[in-house]
Scaffold this motif. Sequence first.
Motif: not given
Length: 151
Positions: A112-126
């Motif tokens: 589920n690369t879409e979920l993992w990329s979303s998690i990484i982007v969310l963490l970077l945004l924070v």
Amino acid sequence: MNLSHDMHRVERWADTHHPAWLDILRVGLGVFLMVKGFMFIQDTQALFSIMNKSQFPWVSMGLAHYVAFVHLVGGLLIALGLLTRVAILFQLPILIGAVFFINPDRGFYSENTELWSSIIVLLLLVFFLIFGSGRYSVDRLIRKPDKDWLY
């Protein structure tokens, strides 16, 4: 203490403890978001199907346009380091929705690369919401137009 004073202290600390490689990471994050925005514009049907799978299908048309626009414009602003925190604030609802409402349907598997990329982007945004845009940014040029920007 007031909030303005505290934010100034956090900003000053972040500016002095912000290595140059983080600016490269910020630019990469912005470019990634812009590419996602272009992908959503090119394949609006895929974006609509993602939105229709969400818990709020009745707002899918408006959300699809919001997501594409915010990723394009916000990604550009983040890459430039211009109004970085404001751009991030517009990105956060999209990524929170992607992480908690849209992508988990497929599970937390490695595929589920879409979920993992979303998690990484969310963490970077924070991270960049807290630490700011960094030394090599338009925000810094505007705030402190001195000659040591490139050095």
